[in-house]
Design a protein around this motif. Structure first.
Motif, PDB file in Angstrom:
ATOM      1  N   VAL A 185       6.514   0.460   3.468  1.00 13.84           N
ATOM      2  CA  VAL A 185       5.659   1.240   2.833  1.00 13.84           C
ATOM      3  C   VAL A 185       4.034   0.307   3.665  1.00 13.84           C
ATOM      4  CG1 VAL A 185       4.027   1.402   1.246  1.00 13.84           C
ATOM      5  CG2 VAL A 185       6.445   1.555   0.575  1.00 13.84           C
ATOM      6  N   SER A 186       3.428   1.220   3.953  1.00 13.85           N
ATOM      7  CA  SER A 186       2.459   1.232   5.142  1.00 13.85           C
ATOM      8  C   SER A 186       1.572  -0.236   4.538  1.00 13.85           C
ATOM      9  CB  SER A 186       1.776   2.653   5.187  1.00 13.85           C
ATOM     10  OG  SER A 186       0.697   2.980   4.128  1.00 13.85           O
ATOM     11  N   PRO A 187       0.778  -0.379   5.319  1.00 10.05           N
ATOM     12  CA  PRO A 187       0.008  -1.844   4.738  1.00 10.05           C
ATOM     13  C   PRO A 187      -1.095  -0.906   3.667  1.00 10.05           C
ATOM     14  CG  PRO A 187       0.190  -2.336   6.951  1.00 10.05           C
ATOM     15  CD  PRO A 187       1.058  -0.358   6.593  1.00 10.05           C
ATOM     16  N   GLY A 188      -1.842  -0.124   4.055  1.00 10.54           N
ATOM     17  CA  GLY A 188      -2.540  -0.159   2.614  1.00 10.54           C
ATOM     18  C   GLY A 188      -2.185   0.914   2.113  1.00 10.54           C
ATOM     19  N   LYS A 189      -0.690   1.316   1.805  1.00 11.88           N
ATOM     20  CA  LYS A 189      -0.330   2.094   0.752  1.00 11.88           C
ATOM     21  C   LYS A 189       0.472   1.179  -0.604  1.00 11.88           C
ATOM     22  CE  LYS A 189       0.706   6.795   2.255  1.00 11.88           C
ATOM     23  NZ  LYS A 189       1.809   7.631   2.314  1.00 11.88           N
ATOM     24  N   SER A 190       0.983  -0.149   0.295  1.00 11.82           N
ATOM     25  CA  SER A 190       1.466  -1.251  -0.090  1.00 11.82           C
ATOM     26  C   SER A 190       0.256  -1.858  -1.797  1.00 11.82           C
ATOM     27  CB  SER A 190       2.157  -2.254  -0.008  1.00 11.82           C
ATOM     28  OG  SER A 190       0.739  -3.096   0.982  1.00 11.82           O
ATOM     29  N   LEU A 191      -0.710  -2.303  -1.323  1.00 10.47           N
ATOM     30  CA  LEU A 191      -1.931  -2.464  -1.265  1.00 10.47           C
ATOM     31  C   LEU A 191      -1.768  -1.715  -2.927  1.00 10.47           C
ATOM     32  CD1 LEU A 191      -4.291  -3.578   0.958  1.00 10.47           C
ATOM     33  CD2 LEU A 191      -2.422  -5.530   0.345  1.00 10.47           C
ATOM     34  N   PHE A 192      -2.012  -0.361  -2.807  1.00 11.93           N
ATOM     35  CA  PHE A 192      -2.198  -0.288  -3.976  1.00 11.93           C
ATOM     36  C   PHE A 192      -1.141   0.415  -5.191  1.00 11.93           C
ATOM     37  CE2 PHE A 192      -1.074   4.711  -6.023  1.00 11.93           C
ATOM     38  CZ  PHE A 192      -2.796   4.513  -6.421  1.00 11.93           C
ATOM     39  N   PHE A 193       0.118   0.148  -4.687  1.00 10.01           N
ATOM     40  CA  PHE A 193       1.572   0.258  -4.928  1.00 10.01           C
ATOM     41  C   PHE A 193       1.557  -1.282  -5.523  1.00 10.01           C
ATOM     42  CE2 PHE A 193       3.580   3.889  -2.519  1.00 10.01           C
ATOM     43  CZ  PHE A 193       2.470   4.398  -3.222  1.00 10.01           C
ATOM     44  N   SER A 194       1.223  -2.221  -4.957  1.00 11.03           N
ATOM     45  CA  SER A 194       1.171  -3.498  -5.501  1.00 11.03           C
ATOM     46  C   SER A 194       0.229  -3.060  -7.332  1.00 11.03           C
ATOM     47  CB  SER A 194       0.849  -4.655  -4.624  1.00 11.03           C
ATOM     48  OG  SER A 194       0.804  -6.129  -5.185  1.00 11.03           O
TER      49      SER A 194
END
Length: 259
Positions: free
Chosen positions: A173-182
């Motif tokens: 997952v891309s860094p930006g999306k990983s923050l959202f998903f987390s």
């Protein structure tokens, strides 16, 4: 990748799994956690820049401890090189992890900057440059307000980065999306994470009570000093070990992902 919704009681199970896995490989996991702390401590010796670099390595080092937990849970002996797992899976994911680290460091520095509005930067200076932490400083209203601001701001930051390193490393997952998903995973499983936090809090309180009881029985302060540091290290290692299970149960991998 699919988000799993788990019952609140799973939070206690995560703590239990973290403890059980630690005792499968106590020396290896404690040693890896010590290496993690040593690396951060050495970098933090350099004022400001060293602290920023140490913060940037936290996501990658956390992923390394999660990978070590994965190996220990499967009956393997985690070697020291497992701490570098985040940077050994190809240039693309290594770059993504470094980006995630830069975002974490930048977010933490921004929090310090905001806290400086309350006390003129005394709290931030203590963290970035160092200095003596006297009772007068700690008891100051402005310093306490700055510390409170850091605590309040760090909660959402920690939730955003709780699963982010694992999502980047194991799911691509891309860094930006990983923050959202987390953040979404923590929010959707708020009950489980609340129980998880409470059980760990009570566990640390219990250990403190045991140490206090030892002091009352033997009246030996040196004994406490000799016991409290390894006990704290052991509990902290168990906590980091349990993080892997919070991720494992919160996300269901696709067929092409590495579990």
């Amino acid at each position: 990748m699919k988000l799993n919704i788990v019952p609140a009681r799973q939070g206690a199970q995560w703590v239990k799994l973290g403890m059980q896995t630690f005792f499968r490989q106590p020396l290896a996991l404690a040693g890896l956690f010590f290496l993690f702390l040593a690396l951060i401590s050495v970098l933090s010796i350099v004022p400001v820049l060293g602290n920023a670099l140490a913060l940037a390595l936290v996501p990658g080092a956390t992923l390394g401890l999660m990978a070590a937990t994965q190996e220990a849970a499967s009956g393997k002996f985690p070697m020291p090189t497992v701490l570098l797992s985040a940077f050994r899976v190809g240039r693309q994911r290594m770059h993504a992890m470094l980006t995630l680290g830069a975002m974490y460091s930048g977010g933490f520095m921004l929090m310090l900057g905001i806290s400086a509005l309350a006390d003129g930067g005394a709290f931030a200076k203590l963290y970035l440059v160092g200095g003596s932490l006297t009772p007068e400083v700690v008891q100051g209203a402005e310093f306490q307000m700055a510390a409170l601001i850091m605590l309040v701001l760090y909660l959402p930051l920690s939730l955003m980065f709780w699963h982010a390193p694992a999502l980047v490393h194991w799911h691509g997952v891309s860094p930006g999306k990983s923050l959202f998903f987390s953040m979404v995973a923590c929010w959707r499983n708020l009950g489980a994470y609340t129980v998880y936090g409470l059980v760990w809090f009570l566990s640390f309180i219990l250990i403190g009570m045991v140490v206090t009881s030892v002091v009352a029985i033997f009246g030996d302060a040196d004994l406490v000093s000799a016991a409290i540091v390894p006990m704290a290290m052991m509990m902290a290692t168990m906590f980091f070990t349990s993080i892997y299970f919070t991720f494992r149960d919160s996300f269901e991998p696709d067929s092409g992902d590495t579990p």
